[in-house]
Design a protein around this motif. Structure first.
Motif, PDB file in Angstrom:
ATOM      1  N   ARG A 294      -7.063  29.098   5.770  1.00 31.80           N
ATOM      2  CA  ARG A 294      -7.852  28.276   4.566  1.00 31.80           C
ATOM      3  C   ARG A 294      -7.267  27.207   3.855  1.00 31.80           C
ATOM      4  NH1 ARG A 294     -11.533  32.676   1.360  1.00 31.80           N
ATOM      5  NH2 ARG A 294      -9.412  32.460   0.318  1.00 31.80           N
ATOM      6  N   PRO A 295      -8.153  26.439   3.512  1.00 31.47           N
ATOM      7  CA  PRO A 295      -7.423  25.300   2.451  1.00 31.47           C
ATOM      8  C   PRO A 295      -6.696  26.229   1.489  1.00 31.47           C
ATOM      9  CG  PRO A 295      -9.699  24.689   3.109  1.00 31.47           C
ATOM     10  CD  PRO A 295      -9.632  26.152   3.473  1.00 31.47           C
ATOM     11  N   ALA A 296      -5.323  25.609   0.977  1.00 40.13           N
ATOM     12  CA  ALA A 296      -4.812  26.268  -0.239  1.00 40.13           C
ATOM     13  C   ALA A 296      -5.661  25.843  -1.609  1.00 40.13           C
ATOM     14  CB  ALA A 296      -3.468  25.676  -0.078  1.00 40.13           C
ATOM     15  N   ARG A 297      -5.912  26.903  -2.270  1.00 44.22           N
ATOM     16  CA  ARG A 297      -6.225  26.654  -3.616  1.00 44.22           C
ATOM     17  C   ARG A 297      -5.128  25.871  -4.571  1.00 44.22           C
ATOM     18  NH1 ARG A 297      -8.478  31.804  -6.657  1.00 44.22           N
ATOM     19  NH2 ARG A 297      -6.399  31.898  -7.246  1.00 44.22           N
ATOM     20  N   SER A 298      -5.374  24.803  -5.106  1.00 49.17           N
ATOM     21  CA  SER A 298      -4.753  24.042  -5.922  1.00 49.17           C
ATOM     22  C   SER A 298      -3.705  23.369  -4.928  1.00 49.17           C
ATOM     23  CB  SER A 298      -3.897  24.803  -6.999  1.00 49.17           C
ATOM     24  OG  SER A 298      -4.861  25.165  -7.845  1.00 49.17           O
ATOM     25  N   GLY A 299      -4.099  23.116  -3.929  1.00 48.79           N
ATOM     26  CA  GLY A 299      -3.182  22.517  -2.872  1.00 48.79           C
ATOM     27  C   GLY A 299      -3.533  21.161  -2.827  1.00 48.79           C
ATOM     28  N   ASP A 300      -3.113  20.190  -1.870  1.00 42.43           N
ATOM     29  CA  ASP A 300      -3.408  18.611  -1.868  1.00 42.43           C
ATOM     30  C   ASP A 300      -4.052  18.341  -0.529  1.00 42.43           C
ATOM     31  OD1 ASP A 300      -2.917  18.197  -4.512  1.00 42.43           O
ATOM     32  OD2 ASP A 300      -0.597  17.875  -4.002  1.00 42.43           O
ATOM     33  N   ALA A 301      -4.852  17.228  -0.382  1.00 44.06           N
ATOM     34  CA  ALA A 301      -5.363  16.736   0.849  1.00 44.06           C
ATOM     35  C   ALA A 301      -4.534  15.330   0.759  1.00 44.06           C
ATOM     36  CB  ALA A 301      -6.628  16.741   1.179  1.00 44.06           C
ATOM     37  N   THR A 302      -3.863  14.955   1.903  1.00 40.10           N
ATOM     38  CA  THR A 302      -3.264  13.694   1.858  1.00 40.10           C
ATOM     39  C   THR A 302      -3.355  12.817   3.118  1.00 40.10           C
ATOM     40  OG1 THR A 302      -1.128  14.964   1.036  1.00 40.10           O
ATOM     41  CG2 THR A 302      -0.757  12.612   1.890  1.00 40.10           C
ATOM     42  N   ALA A 303      -3.806  11.545   2.947  1.00 37.87           N
ATOM     43  CA  ALA A 303      -3.955  10.815   3.869  1.00 37.87           C
ATOM     44  C   ALA A 303      -2.928   9.561   4.038  1.00 37.87           C
ATOM     45  CB  ALA A 303      -5.288   9.930   3.735  1.00 37.87           C
ATOM     46  N   VAL A 304      -2.384   9.074   5.296  1.00 36.90           N
ATOM     47  CA  VAL A 304      -1.502   8.310   5.623  1.00 36.90           C
ATOM     48  C   VAL A 304      -2.028   7.517   6.414  1.00 36.90           C
ATOM     49  CG1 VAL A 304       0.878   7.867   6.250  1.00 36.90           C
ATOM     50  CG2 VAL A 304       0.622   9.760   4.791  1.00 36.90           C
ATOM     51  N   VAL A 305      -2.162   6.149   6.362  1.00 36.42           N
ATOM     52  CA  VAL A 305      -2.517   4.950   7.078  1.00 36.42           C
ATOM     53  C   VAL A 305      -1.558   3.870   7.417  1.00 36.42           C
ATOM     54  CG1 VAL A 305      -4.573   3.274   7.785  1.00 36.42           C
ATOM     55  CG2 VAL A 305      -5.186   5.570   6.316  1.00 36.42           C
ATOM     56  N   GLN A 306      -1.229   3.636   8.797  1.00 37.85           N
ATOM     57  CA  GLN A 306      -0.385   2.761   9.013  1.00 37.85           C
ATOM     58  C   GLN A 306      -1.110   1.654   9.683  1.00 37.85           C
ATOM     59  OE1 GLN A 306       2.647   4.842  11.487  1.00 37.85           O
ATOM     60  NE2 GLN A 306       3.823   4.933   9.423  1.00 37.85           N
ATOM     61  N   VAL A 307      -0.996   0.129   9.074  1.00 37.29           N
ATOM     62  CA  VAL A 307      -1.631  -0.692   9.801  1.00 37.29           C
ATOM     63  C   VAL A 307      -0.404  -2.044  10.017  1.00 37.29           C
ATOM     64  CG1 VAL A 307      -3.294  -2.689   9.362  1.00 37.29           C
ATOM     65  CG2 VAL A 307      -3.550  -0.441   8.360  1.00 37.29           C
ATOM     66  N   ILE A 308      -0.759  -2.572  11.388  1.00 40.02           N
ATOM     67  CA  ILE A 308       0.265  -3.622  11.655  1.00 40.02           C
ATOM     68  C   ILE A 308      -0.290  -4.705  11.107  1.00 40.02           C
ATOM     69  CG2 ILE A 308       1.295  -4.807  13.634  1.00 40.02           C
ATOM     70  CD1 ILE A 308       0.609  -2.149  15.326  1.00 40.02           C
ATOM     71  N   VAL A 309       0.468  -5.481  10.579  1.00 35.47           N
ATOM     72  CA  VAL A 309       0.358  -6.837   9.824  1.00 35.47           C
ATOM     73  C   VAL A 309       1.147  -7.934  10.365  1.00 35.47           C
ATOM     74  CG1 VAL A 309       0.216  -8.293   7.575  1.00 35.47           C
ATOM     75  CG2 VAL A 309      -0.207  -5.643   7.478  1.00 35.47           C
ATOM     76  N   PRO A 310       0.214  -8.782  11.077  1.00 37.91           N
ATOM     77  CA  PRO A 310       1.192  -9.981  11.805  1.00 37.91           C
ATOM     78  C   PRO A 310       1.470 -10.757  10.836  1.00 37.91           C
ATOM     79  CG  PRO A 310      -1.196 -10.351  12.082  1.00 37.91           C
ATOM     80  CD  PRO A 310      -1.250  -9.056  11.237  1.00 37.91           C
ATOM     81  N   VAL A 311       2.658 -11.668  10.983  1.00 36.61           N
ATOM     82  CA  VAL A 311       3.110 -12.394  10.381  1.00 36.61           C
ATOM     83  C   VAL A 311       2.563 -13.767  10.188  1.00 36.61           C
ATOM     84  CG1 VAL A 311       5.303 -14.039   9.824  1.00 36.61           C
ATOM     85  CG2 VAL A 311       5.598 -11.452  10.320  1.00 36.61           C
ATOM     86  N   THR A 312       2.012 -14.337  11.466  1.00 34.60           N
ATOM     87  CA  THR A 312       1.263 -15.466  11.512  1.00 34.60           C
ATOM     88  C   THR A 312       0.380 -15.237  12.897  1.00 34.60           C
ATOM     89  OG1 THR A 312       1.392 -17.915  11.535  1.00 34.60           O
ATOM     90  CG2 THR A 312       3.002 -16.657  13.075  1.00 34.60           C
ATOM     91  N   VAL A 313      -0.599 -15.900  12.930  1.00 32.99           N
ATOM     92  CA  VAL A 313      -1.447 -15.972  14.025  1.00 32.99           C
ATOM     93  C   VAL A 313      -1.712 -17.361  14.693  1.00 32.99           C
ATOM     94  CG1 VAL A 313      -3.862 -15.371  14.841  1.00 32.99           C
ATOM     95  CG2 VAL A 313      -2.643 -13.765  13.144  1.00 32.99           C
TER      96      VAL A 313
END
Length: 93
Positions: free
Chosen positions: A46-65
């Motif tokens: 089960r979800p840990a009491r007093s635990g954390d939920a963590t989200a990590v998002v990676q996005v590719i950012v172009p130098v120029t278009v």
């Protein structure tokens, strides 16, 4: 994720919400390199009491278009967000 019945559902909900937030900010799904949501789990799964939920998002950012070649060069930008799970949710009513 903190309100989900189980960690797997919470992680799925977190990934869906992250995609919606990216779309609302005008970030194309093709630019997303990865979305990872992790809900801390207790030994019983089960979800840990007093635990954390963590989200990590990676996005590719172009130098120029450019109009003809499209994106040229780029780097990956990573954002992390962490929220505590409800410390009292698993207590008996």
């Amino acid at each position: 994720a903190a309100l989900a019945a189980d960690p797997d559902t919470g992680e799925d909900s977190g990934r869906t919400l992250a995609r919606e937030i990216l779309a609302n900010h005008g970030i194309d799904a093709a630019a997303v390199a990865g979305i990872d949501v992790v809900v801390a789990r207790a030994p019983d799964g089960r979800p840990a009491r007093s635990g954390d939920a963590t989200a990590v998002v990676q996005v590719i950012v172009p130098v120029t278009v450019t109009p003809l070649a499209g994106p040229i060069g780029g780097f990956t930008w990573t954002a992390r967000h962490q929220e505590p799970l409800d410390a009292y949710r698993s207590l008996a009513p």
